[in-house]
Design a protein around this motif. Structure first.
Motif, short mmCIF file in Angstrom:
data_model
loop_
_atom_site.label_atom_id
_atom_site.label_comp_id
_atom_site.label_asym_id
_atom_site.label_seq_id
_atom_site.Cartn_x
_atom_site.Cartn_y
_atom_site.Cartn_z
N LYS A 263 -13.12 8.18 0.45
CA LYS A 263 -12.38 8.20 -1.20
C LYS A 263 -12.22 7.19 -1.66
CE LYS A 263 -8.73 12.06 -0.12
NZ LYS A 263 -7.04 11.89 0.12
N ILE A 264 -12.70 6.16 -0.50
CA ILE A 264 -12.79 4.59 -1.37
C ILE A 264 -14.02 4.68 -2.28
CG2 ILE A 264 -14.27 3.90 0.31
CD1 ILE A 264 -10.84 2.09 -0.37
N ALA B 219 -11.42 -15.16 7.71
CA ALA B 219 -10.48 -15.42 6.43
C ALA B 219 -11.76 -14.68 6.10
CB ALA B 219 -9.94 -17.01 6.01
N PRO B 220 -11.71 -13.37 5.41
CA PRO B 220 -12.23 -12.84 4.50
C PRO B 220 -11.36 -12.61 3.69
CG PRO B 220 -11.66 -10.99 6.93
CD PRO B 220 -11.03 -12.55 6.84
N ASP B 221 -11.77 -11.65 2.50
CA ASP B 221 -10.79 -11.20 1.70
C ASP B 221 -9.75 -10.11 2.01
OD1 ASP B 221 -11.10 -13.41 -0.39
OD2 ASP B 221 -12.76 -11.90 -1.30
N VAL B 222 -10.55 -9.44 2.94
CA VAL B 222 -10.14 -7.89 2.73
C VAL B 222 -10.04 -8.26 4.60
CG1 VAL B 222 -9.29 -5.10 2.41
CG2 VAL B 222 -9.95 -6.37 0.76
N TYR B 223 -9.59 -7.64 5.43
CA TYR B 223 -9.50 -7.72 7.02
C TYR B 223 -8.88 -5.89 7.37
CZ TYR B 223 -10.12 -8.61 11.97
OH TYR B 223 -10.38 -8.59 13.53
N PHE B 224 -10.01 -5.18 7.95
CA PHE B 224 -9.05 -3.82 8.45
C PHE B 224 -8.76 -3.74 9.69
CE2 PHE B 224 -9.22 -1.08 4.60
CZ PHE B 224 -10.58 -1.83 4.00
N ALA B 225 -7.95 -4.32 10.13
CA ALA B 225 -7.94 -3.88 11.34
C ALA B 225 -7.42 -2.47 12.19
CB ALA B 225 -6.40 -4.71 12.61
N ILE B 226 -8.11 -1.46 13.43
CA ILE B 226 -8.57 0.12 13.43
C ILE B 226 -8.13 -0.10 14.71
CG2 ILE B 226 -9.40 2.09 12.48
CD1 ILE B 226 -10.92 0.70 10.31
N GLY B 227 -7.34 0.48 14.84
CA GLY B 227 -6.54 0.89 16.57
C GLY B 227 -6.84 -0.74 17.36
N ILE B 228 -6.01 -1.05 16.70
CA ILE B 228 -6.00 -2.99 17.22
C ILE B 228 -4.94 -3.40 17.19
CG2 ILE B 228 -6.29 -5.06 17.27
CD1 ILE B 228 -9.45 -4.53 15.01
N LEU C 289 -3.18 4.62 0.61
CA LEU C 289 -4.15 3.13 1.13
C LEU C 289 -5.32 3.27 -0.10
CD1 LEU C 289 -4.74 1.30 2.86
CD2 LEU C 289 -5.48 2.80 4.71
N VAL C 290 -5.83 3.94 -0.18
CA VAL C 290 -7.24 4.09 -0.98
C VAL C 290 -6.63 3.40 -2.54
CG1 VAL C 290 -8.51 5.28 -2.73
CG2 VAL C 290 -8.08 5.80 -0.14
N ALA C 291 -5.39 4.03 -2.74
CA ALA C 291 -5.09 3.35 -4.78
C ALA C 291 -4.75 1.99 -4.55
CB ALA C 291 -4.35 4.72 -4.95
N LYS C 292 -4.04 1.53 -3.27
CA LYS C 292 -4.04 0.36 -3.08
C LYS C 292 -5.41 -1.22 -3.63
CE LYS C 292 1.24 -0.35 -3.07
NZ LYS C 292 1.54 1.24 -3.02
N LEU C 293 -5.95 0.06 -2.14
CA LEU C 293 -7.32 -1.17 -2.66
C LEU C 293 -7.48 -0.80 -3.56
CD1 LEU C 293 -8.17 0.14 0.88
CD2 LEU C 293 -7.16 -1.81 0.60
N LYS C 294 -8.16 -0.02 -4.16
CA LYS C 294 -8.89 0.38 -5.69
C LYS C 294 -7.55 -0.86 -6.45
CE LYS C 294 -11.54 4.43 -5.44
NZ LYS C 294 -11.36 5.90 -5.82
N ALA C 295 -6.73 -1.22 -6.98
CA ALA C 295 -6.05 -1.10 -7.51
C ALA C 295 -6.81 -3.46 -7.45
CB ALA C 295 -4.45 -1.15 -7.00
N MET C 296 -6.85 -3.47 -5.90
CA MET C 296 -6.49 -4.64 -5.65
C MET C 296 -8.77 -4.91 -5.71
SD MET C 296 -5.02 -4.82 -2.10
CE MET C 296 -6.71 -5.99 -1.39
N GLY C 297 -8.90 -3.86 -6.58
CA GLY C 297 -10.77 -4.24 -6.54
C GLY C 297 -11.37 -4.18 -5.49
N VAL C 298 -11.19 -3.16 -4.16
CA VAL C 298 -11.87 -2.92 -3.12
C VAL C 298 -12.05 -1.94 -3.31
CG1 VAL C 298 -11.56 -2.85 -0.74
CG2 VAL C 298 -10.63 -4.24 -1.63
#
Ligand SMILES: Cc1cc2nc3c(=O)[nH]c(=O)nc-3n(C[C@H](O)[C@H](O)[C@H](O)COP(=O)(O)OP(=O)(O)OC[C@H]3O[C@@H](n4cnc5c(N)ncnc54)[C@H](O)[C@@H]3O)c2cc1C
Ligand SMILES: Nc1ncnc2c1ncn2[C@@H]1O[C@H](COP(=O)(O)O)[C@@H](O)[C@H]1O
Lengths: 249, 309
Positions: free
Chosen positions: B308-309, B250-259, A238-247
């Protein structure tokens, strides 16, 4: 004081709406219909005001086909005292509904009209505000708390940034948001009792209201379908995919 | 056609939703603005710089300070004598005022438009966005609310509208503002954020929401969102709610966690560019719309992701 509660019969919120193949609307044949969830909250609020001794009588009103009687019986079983069905097989737009409700308000002289904030079929979110304009009364929309104090009502409203409280002169219009209360279920004895409560049937013409639609529906279609994507195996992927998207942080 | 766009502002700046409404209005014709409030000269100046704007009507009056519809609607109705369309962002303020104006003008409002198809025809979502209706108004004047995520924002600068004071209107004596609890936050606003991290019922408590969801949002500079279940359970305030009856995002990225992905929740976020879902149930409906799905226990996965992000 008297409270009017307009209730609409809509596709049950648990049913997935299906667009008709000919593009004329959503298929309502042989599907479960229920009271609009916001209207259940409106009925509940009226009952609580009656239980507190603020309200003396609750009148449920529905504009719709003969079957909307079922919705009114539900309101009666919950605790409304009587009901009015304004029967129309043609769909009536919010402006038409508001005009009918205005005529009923003139005749009934309520202290409050409590509506849902929106009907979950057409998602218009208009009728209460329109009724407020036509009656010239104050409006407290998207209510999460309602307190009647003498000749005014204070309404806490759910707004984009949080909450806001306004004080309105009575009579007034209130529309309900989801967190105003949790509606009760009608008990079996109350369902039985509701069958003998008064239910009047009227027609829009009885109130001199022209319900001819102002908005023509040219077509109803499916929204663009979103393709499901992929499942990742673990957080690293997931981290790799997100980073590839620039997140990243 | 001459349009009048309702400017939503906070006393100093113009809210983004207004810029989307300006874009919608510009597809119909000339764009005029209405800035109402108390001490709004500054906002009027800011509004006059929005690209493509003609006249800016400024109604400065204590009675307009809190957007009370009882006071605002008659003002708008009067201005509509010389305009053909009232165009309003579909925010809670806009939704409170516009239908009251429509009824005063004896016209039907068209709510939450997604596109302008012609002079009098529009698309709009019905049934929580499970169907899209193309509709045409037969009224003499138009009253429209505009879904902010469906239109590009007009450029906030580059315009040179002319500011004109309006003296109409006042206190209708029906209502008064008592107070508000508006959360002040350093975070981006939900409806304009590029990234949103939303948590659902699975969090179980407001402490867990703070402990699990907030650090990820902090790390990504994201706005915070939630499902109705999480709001109802008191994990977060009501203004976090995303969905049919909450905010439309309508963001670029939407995280739905435990939804889980109930249709009422999807109605508010399914136009996000990328949807990321973390849920321990591999059959959760949210995975049907997710671009990136992770089947995992959020209490392990989210802290690991944050690390990790
Ligand atoms: C009129 C009406 C309007 C509504 N409007 C809205 C609205 O605007 N917005 C909205 O969100 N809802 C709305 N709802 C409510 C909606 O129908 C759902 O009830 C709600 O969205 C459910 O929230 P949830 O997904 O957080 O909870 P649930 O449906 O209970 O889902 C929780 C999810 O968490 C997962 N989970 C549990 N534990 C873990 C774990 N440890 N790790 C990972 N995953 C886990 C479960 O598998 C499940 O999928 C509305 C309902 C009605 C009737
Ligand atoms: N046909 C109808 N009959 C009775 N009440 C209605 C009807 N249509 C709308 N209402 C009321 O107005 C509210 C808002 O509906 P709408 O403006 O259509 O989203 C609903 O929650 C009901 O309380």
């Amino acid at each position: 004081m008297k409270i009017l509660v307009p209730v609409k019969r809509v596709l049950d919120y648990n049913v997935k709406p299906r667009v008709k193949a000919d593009g004329t609307g959503v298929d309502l044949a042989n599907v479960k219909m229920s009271m609009n969830p916001f209207d259940e909250i409106a009925v509940e609020e009226a009952i609580r005001l009656k239980e507190k001794g603020v309200a003396t009588e609750i009148v449920a009103i529905s504009v719709g086909p003969a079957k909307a009687q079922e919705t009114l019986r539900t309101a009666l079983a919950m605790g409304a005292d009587r009901a009015i069905l304004v029967q129309s097989d043609d769909a009536v737009e919010p402006l038409g509904v508001a005009k009918i409700l205005k005529a009923i308000a003139d005749a009934e002289q309520p202290g409050l009209v409590i509506l849902g904030k929106q009907a979950i079929d057409d998602d218009n979110n208009q009728t209460g505000q329109m009724l407020a304009a036509l009656t010239g009364w104050a409006q407290g929309t998207f209510a999460s708390a309602v307190n009647v104090e003498g000749d005014s009502v204070s309404v806490t409203r759910e707004v984009d940034g949080g909450l806001e409280t306004v004080k309105l002169k009575l009579p007034a219009i209130v529309t309900t948001d989801l967190r105003l209360n949790e509606p009760r279920y009608a008990s079996l004895p109350n369902i039985m009792k509701a069958k003998s409560k008064p239910l009047d049937t009227k027609a829009p013409a009885d109130y001199g209201v022209d319900i001819a639609p102002r908005v023509k529906v040219l077509k109803v279609s499916e929204p663009p379908v979103r393709q499901a994507g992929i499942k990742v195996a673990d957080v690293d992927e997931l981290v790799a995919k997100l980073k590839a998207m620039g997140v990243h942080s | 056609m001459k349009t009048l766009v309702w400017v939503e502002h906070d006393g100093s700046s113009v809210k983004d939703a207004t810029l989307a409404a300006v874009t919608a209005a510009s597809k119909l014709g000339e764009v005029h603005l209405l800035v109402a409030g108390e001490g709004v000269d500054g906002v009027a100046k800011v509004a006059s710089e929005i690209a493509g704007v003609g006249k800016v009507h400024v109604a400065d009056n204590a009675a307009f300070a809190h957007n009370l519809p009882e006071n605002i609607a008659p003002l708008v109705a009067e201005l509509m004598a010389s305009h053909d369309a009232f165009v309003v962002p579909a925010t809670t303020t806009g939704k409170n005022i516009a239908p009251r104006v429509a009824a005063l003008l004896d016209v039907m409002q068209i709510s939450d438009i997604l596109s302008v198809e012609g002079d009098r025809s529009f698309t709009r979502p019905i049934y929580a966005g499970n169907a899209i209706a193309t509709v045409e108004s037969e009224d003499a004047k138009l009253v429209l609310t505009v879904r902010g995520t469906a239109f590009e924002k007009a450029a906030a600068t580059g315009g040179s509208g002319t500011v004109e004071a309006v003296s109409a209107g006042g206190d209708a004596g029906l209502s008064s503002f008592v107070g508000s609890e508006i959360a002040k936050s350093e975070r981006p606003e939900l409806t304009s954020a590029k990234i949103i991290v939303s948590g659902g019922r699975a969090l179980g408590s407001s402490e867990k929401y703070q402990e699990v969801i907030v650090p990820l949002a902090d790390k990504l500079g994201a706005a915070l969102g939630a499902s109705r279940a999480a709001v109802d359970a008191g994990y977060v305030p009501n203004d976090y709610q995303v969905g049919q009856t909450g905010k439309i995002v309508a963001p670029d990225v939407y995280f739905a966690i435990g939804i889980s992905g109930a249709i009422q929740h999807l109605a508010g976020m399914k136009d996000s560019k990328t949807i990321v879902a973390i849920n321990k149930d591999e059959d959760a409906p949210i995975f049907q719309v997710a671009d990136l799905g992770l089947v995992a226990d959020l209490f392990n996965a989210v802290p690991e992701l944050t690390g990790k992000i």
